[in-house]
Design a protein around this motif. Structure first.
Motif, PDB file in Angstrom:
ATOM      1  N   LEU A  19       6.297  -2.654  -2.734  1.00  0.00           N
ATOM      2  CA  LEU A  19       6.393  -1.323  -2.145  1.00  0.00           C
ATOM      3  C   LEU A  19       5.802  -1.328  -0.740  1.00  0.00           C
ATOM      4  O   LEU A  19       4.611  -1.580  -0.567  1.00  0.00           O
ATOM      5  CB  LEU A  19       5.641  -0.325  -3.030  1.00  0.00           C
ATOM      6  N   PRO A  20       6.600  -1.028   0.288  1.00  0.00           N
ATOM      7  CA  PRO A  20       6.056  -1.004   1.652  1.00  0.00           C
ATOM      8  C   PRO A  20       5.334   0.311   1.921  1.00  0.00           C
ATOM      9  O   PRO A  20       5.632   1.342   1.310  1.00  0.00           O
ATOM     10  CB  PRO A  20       7.309  -1.133   2.521  1.00  0.00           C
ATOM     11  N   TRP A  21       4.432   0.287   2.867  1.00  0.00           N
ATOM     12  CA  TRP A  21       3.685   1.508   3.187  1.00  0.00           C
ATOM     13  C   TRP A  21       4.576   2.571   3.804  1.00  0.00           C
ATOM     14  O   TRP A  21       4.265   3.764   3.733  1.00  0.00           O
ATOM     15  CB  TRP A  21       2.493   1.188   4.084  1.00  0.00           C
ATOM     16  N   SER A  22       5.692   2.187   4.386  1.00  0.00           N
ATOM     17  CA  SER A  22       6.605   3.191   4.926  1.00  0.00           C
ATOM     18  C   SER A  22       7.151   4.089   3.822  1.00  0.00           C
ATOM     19  O   SER A  22       7.413   5.283   4.056  1.00  0.00           O
ATOM     20  CB  SER A  22       7.768   2.511   5.658  1.00  0.00           C
ATOM     21  N   ILE A  23       7.310   3.549   2.613  1.00  0.00           N
ATOM     22  CA  ILE A  23       7.747   4.344   1.457  1.00  0.00           C
ATOM     23  C   ILE A  23       6.550   4.980   0.764  1.00  0.00           C
ATOM     24  O   ILE A  23       6.569   6.167   0.421  1.00  0.00           O
ATOM     25  CB  ILE A  23       8.545   3.482   0.465  1.00  0.00           C
ATOM     26  N   LYS A  24       5.489   4.204   0.578  1.00  0.00           N
ATOM     27  CA  LYS A  24       4.310   4.733  -0.108  1.00  0.00           C
ATOM     28  C   LYS A  24       3.758   5.965   0.621  1.00  0.00           C
ATOM     29  O   LYS A  24       3.292   6.913  -0.014  1.00  0.00           O
ATOM     30  CB  LYS A  24       3.229   3.660  -0.215  1.00  0.00           C
ATOM     31  N   ALA A  25       3.847   5.947   1.943  1.00  0.00           N
ATOM     32  CA  ALA A  25       3.356   7.085   2.718  1.00  0.00           C
ATOM     33  C   ALA A  25       4.081   8.367   2.344  1.00  0.00           C
ATOM     34  O   ALA A  25       3.509   9.460   2.397  1.00  0.00           O
ATOM     35  CB  ALA A  25       3.529   6.812   4.213  1.00  0.00           C
ATOM     36  N   GLN A  26       5.351   8.249   1.944  1.00  0.00           N
ATOM     37  CA  GLN A  26       6.130   9.427   1.561  1.00  0.00           C
ATOM     38  C   GLN A  26       5.804   9.894   0.145  1.00  0.00           C
ATOM     39  O   GLN A  26       6.085  11.042  -0.203  1.00  0.00           O
ATOM     40  CB  GLN A  26       7.626   9.113   1.652  1.00  0.00           C
TER      41      GLN A  26
ATOM     42  N   ASP B 236      -6.268  12.398   1.959  1.00  0.00           N
ATOM     43  CA  ASP B 236      -5.910  11.092   2.500  1.00  0.00           C
ATOM     44  C   ASP B 236      -4.439  11.037   2.871  1.00  0.00           C
ATOM     45  O   ASP B 236      -4.029  10.203   3.668  1.00  0.00           O
ATOM     46  CB  ASP B 236      -6.223   9.977   1.495  1.00  0.00           C
ATOM     47  N   SER B 237      -3.617  11.926   2.307  1.00  0.00           N
ATOM     48  CA  SER B 237      -2.175  11.868   2.515  1.00  0.00           C
ATOM     49  C   SER B 237      -1.725  12.819   3.616  1.00  0.00           C
ATOM     50  O   SER B 237      -2.361  13.846   3.880  1.00  0.00           O
ATOM     51  CB  SER B 237      -1.431  12.199   1.225  1.00  0.00           C
TER      52      SER B 237
ATOM     53  N   PRO C 166      -7.447   8.670   5.811  1.00  0.00           N
ATOM     54  CA  PRO C 166      -6.347   7.877   5.260  1.00  0.00           C
ATOM     55  C   PRO C 166      -6.717   6.432   4.957  1.00  0.00           C
ATOM     56  O   PRO C 166      -7.686   5.881   5.503  1.00  0.00           O
ATOM     57  CB  PRO C 166      -5.316   7.925   6.390  1.00  0.00           C
ATOM     58  N   HIS C 167      -5.924   5.824   4.092  1.00  0.00           N
ATOM     59  CA  HIS C 167      -5.979   4.376   3.884  1.00  0.00           C
ATOM     60  C   HIS C 167      -5.659   3.705   5.217  1.00  0.00           C
ATOM     61  O   HIS C 167      -4.801   4.189   5.967  1.00  0.00           O
ATOM     62  CB  HIS C 167      -4.943   3.994   2.828  1.00  0.00           C
ATOM     63  N   PRO C 168      -6.317   2.590   5.551  1.00  0.00           N
ATOM     64  CA  PRO C 168      -6.048   1.929   6.834  1.00  0.00           C
ATOM     65  C   PRO C 168      -4.575   1.609   7.063  1.00  0.00           C
ATOM     66  O   PRO C 168      -4.082   1.708   8.194  1.00  0.00           O
ATOM     67  CB  PRO C 168      -6.892   0.652   6.760  1.00  0.00           C
TER      68      PRO C 168
END
Length: 287
Positions: free
Chosen positions: A45-52, A192-193, A211-213
């Motif tokens: 899972l990339p952070w670009s998706i996790k961020a959503q 954090d989101s 946020p997470h780094p």
């Protein structure tokens, strides 16, 4: 041209998200998800998706995830596998740095606190029952969970409803005691989101973004937009939004349902909750 928003008043209440803010459950979500993705030959899972996904209610996050993952199993089968792994991992959550001290300090200094998490009741207990020393600081009536029936369907973060409700449950207690009620602008939302920050700003409140780094990297150069709640995570028509929250609007107050403004001073980026700057928010430590 400077912001037209008045300077924020001192803080009387702090409203907290949970996952990835108070406890390390976001990392456990990633472990669970990547375990299933690996089973079916998918990439991590990339952070670009996790961020959503962060901060959103389960159904909304699930739709975003499955549209990306395109797994060869049904959503029901995915949820079954996910549930098994969550029951294994979630009882291992731990507080994030600075959290126990911050909550203790706020309680000892008379700051009202409430929990406002998108986690539903079952997962909430999996993640917190072994951390009673931490979560008992939130009175049961001051915990608002993602499946609270008082939150209308489809009105999870980034809509402001969960934080408006968290304010209401605190004010219900104060009203019963005959004490001065809290106003939205006297509340500080901890998130954090990105959808969570927008939710708090649309509730007319001040906000901390911690946020997470890796999430911070995803929003590099857009930090000021995040703090103002202007990243566009909330897609509803603003006129409809104002009609929905009209009863919450008070003369002379910020318009509930609307985001903030760039550099209006109502949003703060922190890299950790350790060494929290109480003075910045008008919180006088008496310890």
């Amino acid at each position: 041209m400077g912001s037209t928003t008045p300077p924020p008043p001192p803080i009387r209440a702090c409203l907290f998200d949970m996952d990835g803010l108070l406890i390390d459950s976001e990392d456990l979500y990633t472990i669970v998800t990547n375990t299933i993705l690996e089973r079916y030959g998918r990439s991590k899972l990339p952070w670009s998706i996790k961020a959503q996904l962060q901060g959103r209610p389960g159904p909304q996050a699930g739709a975003i995830f499955h549209n990306w993952a395109q797994l060869p199993i049904s959503q029901e089968e995915f949820f079954a596998e996910q549930s098994i792994l969550q029951r294994e991992h979630f009882p291992n959550t731990q507080p994030l740095p600075g959290v126990p001290q911050l909550l203790q300090d706020l309680k000892q200094n008379g700051v009202h606190i409430a929990l406002a998490t998108s986690s539903q009741k079952g997962n909430y207990h999996l993640k917190t029952d072994h951390l009673a020393h931490l979560f008992d600081l939130f009175k049961p009536e001051h915990r608002v969970l993602g499946d609270d029936p008082r939150i209308p369907a489809g009105r999870g973060k980034p809509a402001p409803d969960i934080y408006i409700l968290a304010l209401k449950v605190l004010n219900d207690t104060l009203e019963a005691r005959g004490e001065k009620l809290l106003q939205p602008e006297e509340c500080l939302v901890f998130e954090d989101s990105v959808p969570g920050v927008e939710s708090g700003r649309r509730a007319g409140m001040q906000a901390i973004w911690c946020p997470h780094p890796e999430l911070l990297k995803e929003y590099k150069g857009r930090e000021r937009e995040v703090l103002a709640g202007l990243t566009g995570e909330h897609k509803e028509d603003e006129e409809e939004e104002l009609r929905h929250t009209e009863k919450e609007v008070q003369e002379g107050k910020r318009r509930v349902g609307m985001p903030g403004e760039i550099d209006d001073g109502w949003g703060t980026l922190l890299h950790s909750l350790e060494g929290f700057p109480y003075d910045k928010f008008g919180i006088a430590k008496r310890i």
